[in-house]
Design a protein around this motif. Structure first.
Motif, PDB file in Angstrom:
ATOM      1  N   PRO A 271       0.806  -1.231   0.000  1.00  0.00           N
ATOM      2  CA  PRO A 271       0.000   0.000   0.000  1.00  0.00           C
ATOM      3  C   PRO A 271       0.834   1.273   0.000  1.00  0.00           C
ATOM      4  O   PRO A 271       0.529   2.223  -0.730  1.00  0.00           O
ATOM      5  CB  PRO A 271      -0.825  -0.138   1.281  1.00  0.00           C
ATOM      6  N   GLY A 272       1.920   1.296   0.776  1.00  0.00           N
ATOM      7  CA  GLY A 272       2.735   2.503   0.866  1.00  0.00           C
ATOM      8  C   GLY A 272       3.625   2.759  -0.327  1.00  0.00           C
ATOM      9  O   GLY A 272       4.208   3.845  -0.447  1.00  0.00           O
ATOM     10  N   LEU A 273       3.768   1.774  -1.218  1.00  0.00           N
ATOM     11  CA  LEU A 273       4.619   1.916  -2.400  1.00  0.00           C
ATOM     12  C   LEU A 273       3.836   1.834  -3.700  1.00  0.00           C
ATOM     13  O   LEU A 273       4.400   2.030  -4.774  1.00  0.00           O
ATOM     14  CB  LEU A 273       5.701   0.823  -2.405  1.00  0.00           C
ATOM     15  N   ARG A 274       2.546   1.582  -3.592  1.00  0.00           N
ATOM     16  CA  ARG A 274       1.745   1.323  -4.782  1.00  0.00           C
ATOM     17  C   ARG A 274       1.722   2.511  -5.740  1.00  0.00           C
ATOM     18  O   ARG A 274       1.527   2.344  -6.947  1.00  0.00           O
ATOM     19  CB  ARG A 274       0.327   0.941  -4.350  1.00  0.00           C
ATOM     20  N   HIS A 275       1.944   3.710  -5.201  1.00  0.00           N
ATOM     21  CA  HIS A 275       1.948   4.894  -6.075  1.00  0.00           C
ATOM     22  C   HIS A 275       3.031   4.807  -7.154  1.00  0.00           C
ATOM     23  O   HIS A 275       2.917   5.428  -8.210  1.00  0.00           O
ATOM     24  CB  HIS A 275       2.155   6.158  -5.243  1.00  0.00           C
ATOM     25  N   GLU A 363       8.434  -4.034   2.003  1.00  0.00           N
ATOM     26  CA  GLU A 363       8.685  -2.849   2.821  1.00  0.00           C
ATOM     27  C   GLU A 363       9.998  -2.978   3.585  1.00  0.00           C
ATOM     28  O   GLU A 363      10.760  -2.007   3.709  1.00  0.00           O
ATOM     29  CB  GLU A 363       7.538  -2.627   3.798  1.00  0.00           C
ATOM     30  N   GLN A 364      10.272  -4.179   4.102  1.00  0.00           N
ATOM     31  CA  GLN A 364      11.520  -4.399   4.836  1.00  0.00           C
ATOM     32  C   GLN A 364      12.728  -4.177   3.938  1.00  0.00           C
ATOM     33  O   GLN A 364      13.716  -3.541   4.347  1.00  0.00           O
ATOM     34  CB  GLN A 364      11.545  -5.816   5.405  1.00  0.00           C
ATOM     35  N   LEU A 365      12.673  -4.688   2.725  1.00  0.00           N
ATOM     36  CA  LEU A 365      13.784  -4.492   1.792  1.00  0.00           C
ATOM     37  C   LEU A 365      14.003  -3.003   1.526  1.00  0.00           C
ATOM     38  O   LEU A 365      15.145  -2.528   1.478  1.00  0.00           O
ATOM     39  CB  LEU A 365      13.506  -5.232   0.485  1.00  0.00           C
ATOM     40  N   THR A 366      12.911  -2.277   1.363  1.00  0.00           N
ATOM     41  CA  THR A 366      13.020  -0.844   1.096  1.00  0.00           C
ATOM     42  C   THR A 366      13.594  -0.098   2.296  1.00  0.00           C
ATOM     43  O   THR A 366      14.409   0.820   2.136  1.00  0.00           O
ATOM     44  CB  THR A 366      11.637  -0.284   0.726  1.00  0.00           C
ATOM     45  N   VAL A 385      24.002   8.747  -5.049  1.00  0.00           N
ATOM     46  CA  VAL A 385      23.742   9.472  -6.289  1.00  0.00           C
ATOM     47  C   VAL A 385      22.326   9.258  -6.835  1.00  0.00           C
ATOM     48  O   VAL A 385      21.980   9.845  -7.861  1.00  0.00           O
ATOM     49  CB  VAL A 385      24.783   9.098  -7.370  1.00  0.00           C
ATOM     50  N   ASN A 386      21.527   8.429  -6.161  1.00  0.00           N
ATOM     51  CA  ASN A 386      20.144   8.243  -6.622  1.00  0.00           C
ATOM     52  C   ASN A 386      19.170   8.582  -5.503  1.00  0.00           C
ATOM     53  O   ASN A 386      19.522   8.570  -4.318  1.00  0.00           O
ATOM     54  CB  ASN A 386      19.907   6.803  -7.078  1.00  0.00           C
ATOM     55  N   ASP A 387      17.940   8.885  -5.899  1.00  0.00           N
ATOM     56  CA  ASP A 387      16.858   9.003  -4.932  1.00  0.00           C
ATOM     57  C   ASP A 387      16.419   7.585  -4.577  1.00  0.00           C
ATOM     58  O   ASP A 387      15.991   6.829  -5.460  1.00  0.00           O
ATOM     59  CB  ASP A 387      15.672   9.769  -5.527  1.00  0.00           C
ATOM     60  N   VAL A 388      16.539   7.221  -3.321  1.00  0.00           N
ATOM     61  CA  VAL A 388      16.248   5.848  -2.918  1.00  0.00           C
ATOM     62  C   VAL A 388      14.739   5.709  -2.707  1.00  0.00           C
ATOM     63  O   VAL A 388      14.204   6.081  -1.656  1.00  0.00           O
ATOM     64  CB  VAL A 388      17.029   5.457  -1.657  1.00  0.00           C
ATOM     65  N   VAL A 433      19.177  -4.442  -2.300  1.00  0.00           N
ATOM     66  CA  VAL A 433      18.679  -5.126  -1.099  1.00  0.00           C
ATOM     67  C   VAL A 433      17.493  -5.982  -1.522  1.00  0.00           C
ATOM     68  O   VAL A 433      16.397  -5.470  -1.742  1.00  0.00           O
ATOM     69  CB  VAL A 433      18.282  -4.118  -0.014  1.00  0.00           C
ATOM     70  N   SER A 434      17.712  -7.274  -1.617  1.00  0.00           N
ATOM     71  CA  SER A 434      16.694  -8.162  -2.187  1.00  0.00           C
ATOM     72  C   SER A 434      16.425  -9.397  -1.337  1.00  0.00           C
ATOM     73  O   SER A 434      15.555 -10.195  -1.696  1.00  0.00           O
ATOM     74  CB  SER A 434      17.132  -8.623  -3.589  1.00  0.00           C
TER      75      SER A 434
END
Length: 474
Positions: A271-275, A363-366, A385-388, A433-434
């Motif tokens: 839900p928190g990443l679905r966007h 979510e944990q991986l993120t 160098v990236n937006d995580v 992170v996988s």
């Protein structure tokens, strides 16, 4: 049966030792390929060896060359670990030894795949009537989906590409993003579409396809069959193309939209990443990899096509001896006749986690990726160098030479495994992170190793060229 019992007991003992020792062992291998080949090779013996002795010899010869990919400190490429239920199911897959090509050849394999496919479509918010094929990995998933795309867009143009091939066919426009994964190019090459002929759309600073440039290209192109490849999860930055807007734009131009979501498509389950994946369900096909974010054993790619008829027409085969009925066989959704029953492990992973468990895993991986970025960004002279936004972190040190040397020494040091890369013309250390096993302590131990190696590299650079420290760094 006694020999089989002895072999199984030996393998279980090796599994317990290997998995139980992951936390304390180096992640890198202790032997290179030449040493392993020498240990296992030589002339083929005239006589066979007892099965238990064969397993012992394999463990002794190959064991030193094993990279601890299941370790919580393995961050190379985009490779997940193996969930316990998926491991058990994978062992049963070998034990049952089913050929998963036909419904009649293994109702067990076909039934597990059908159940797992239904759960996958529901979990990822994809069309419930879509066809799902279980293939080796993301590259073959892309190939399978793009074969369906090729069939469908040519059929709309009045050309039967499956029967008549590409010779004399109307020109097909394939559009890709500047930072697509190489797997897409390889799939296009295998399909005879020539990856060098693709129209490339510029990407922004995070590797996302630029919607304005896509619109310009589509407006200027000649009419005809059109396939556009989008990306859910850039392999370096983890960023996502503007999926919903791009899908709608391409459909207005009559094109087929394929989404390479090898590891990023799983954001749709959170839900928190679905966007990040808004609108992805309106595409025409999707490729993903269960051995990445879902943590299923190799090999386990997944091809999803919204129009089952297009997939079955591109992949299907008919022969009297196959004992087929009116229902599509698994072979109609994949480019393989005989294959491993990959659905058991996918089913087991999903059943062990459930909807909430999959969301928690992703979510944990993120969160672990964010922890990496925060900690590494605090080291002197280290830049994230990236937006995580998902599971990928790219860092650069003080110049390309230092970045490459830090990466080289980290691989040799063995605390963790992270891969060097080049992104947007700059050398970077890429962290993916996988793995479900990765803990906060694993992140912290890895950051400490980076700090140690970085200090050694900088100390070496300041030492005289003739000094021992300098010589060791060469």
């Amino acid at each position: 049966m006694d020999a089989e019992r002895a072999v199984m007991a030996r393998v279980v003992a090796e599994a317990e030792a290997f998995l139980g020792g992951l936390d304390g062992r180096p992640v890198n291998a202790a032997a290179d390929v030449d040493q392993v080949a020498a240990a296992l090779g030589g002339p083929l013996p005239e006589t066979g060896l007892d099965p238990l002795a064969v397993v012992d010899a394999l463990v002794a010869g190959a064991g030193p060359g094993v990279v601890a990919m299941p370790s919580g400190r393995f961050f190379g490429w985009v490779i997940g670990g193996v969930l316990p239920a998926a491991l058990g199911a994978d062992w049963l897959t070998s034990l049952w030894d089913q050929n998963a090509g036909l419904l009649v050849s293994s109702p067990a394999a076909a039934g597990a795949e059908r159940a797992a496919a239904g759960w996958l479509l529901d979990l990822l918010g994809l069309p419930p009537a879509a066809a799902v094929g279980f293939v080796t990995g993301a590259m073959m998933a892309n190939f399978t989906c793009l074969a369906a795309a090729r069939h469908a867009v040519y059929r709309r143009a009045g050309w039967d590409v499956d029967a008549d091939g590409l010779l004399g066919a109307p020109p097909l426009t394939v559009v890709v993003g500047e930072e697509r994964h190489d797997a897409v190019d390889i799939a296009l090459r295998y399909l005879g579409l020539g990856h060098a002929r693709s129209r490339v759309v510029a990407a922004d600073e995070q590797g996302r396809l630029r919607l304005d440039r896509l619109a310009e290209l589509l407006e200027a192109r000649e009419p005809g069959p059109l396939v556009v490849c989008l990306q859910a999860g850039n392999v370096n930055s983890g960023s996502f193309d503007p999926l919903g807007a791009a899908v709608d734009l391409v459909h207005r131009h009559g094109g087929w939209v394929h989404v390479d979501g090898a590891f990023g498509l799983w954001a749709a389950a959170v839900p928190g990443l679905r966007h990040l994946t808004d609108g992805v369900e309106r595409a025409d096909s999707w490729a993903t990899d269960a051995h990445k974010t879902l943590n299923v054993p190799y090999d386990s790619g997944i091809a999803v096509v919204a129009d089952p008829a297009a997939l079955h027409a591109a992949m299907g085969v008919h022969a009297a001896y196959l004992i087929q009925d009116e229902r599509p066989d698994p072979v109609a959704a994949v480019p393989e006749f005989s294959r491993r029953a990959r659905g058991f492990a996918v089913w087991a992973a999903l059943r062990s986690l459930g909807r909430s468990g999959v969301a928690d895993l992703v979510e944990q991986l993120t969160r672990r990726a964010t922890r990496f970025a925060d900690a590494l960004g605090r080291l002197d002279g280290v830049q994230v160098v990236n937006d995580v936004v998902f599971t990928q972190v790219c860092v650069a040190f003080d110049g390309d030479a230092e970045t490459r040397e830090v990466a080289r020494r980290l691989l040799a040091e063995g605390t963790a495994w992270m891969t060097p890369s080049v992104w947007q013309g700059r050398a970077v250390l890429r962290i993916s992170v996988s793995n479900w096993r990765t803990t906060e302590d694993d992140v912290d131990r890895t950051v400490a190793a980076v700090a140690r190696v970085l200090a050694d590299v900088r100390g070496s650079a300041q030492a005289p060229a003739s000094g021992r420290v300098w010589e060791a760094a060469k």
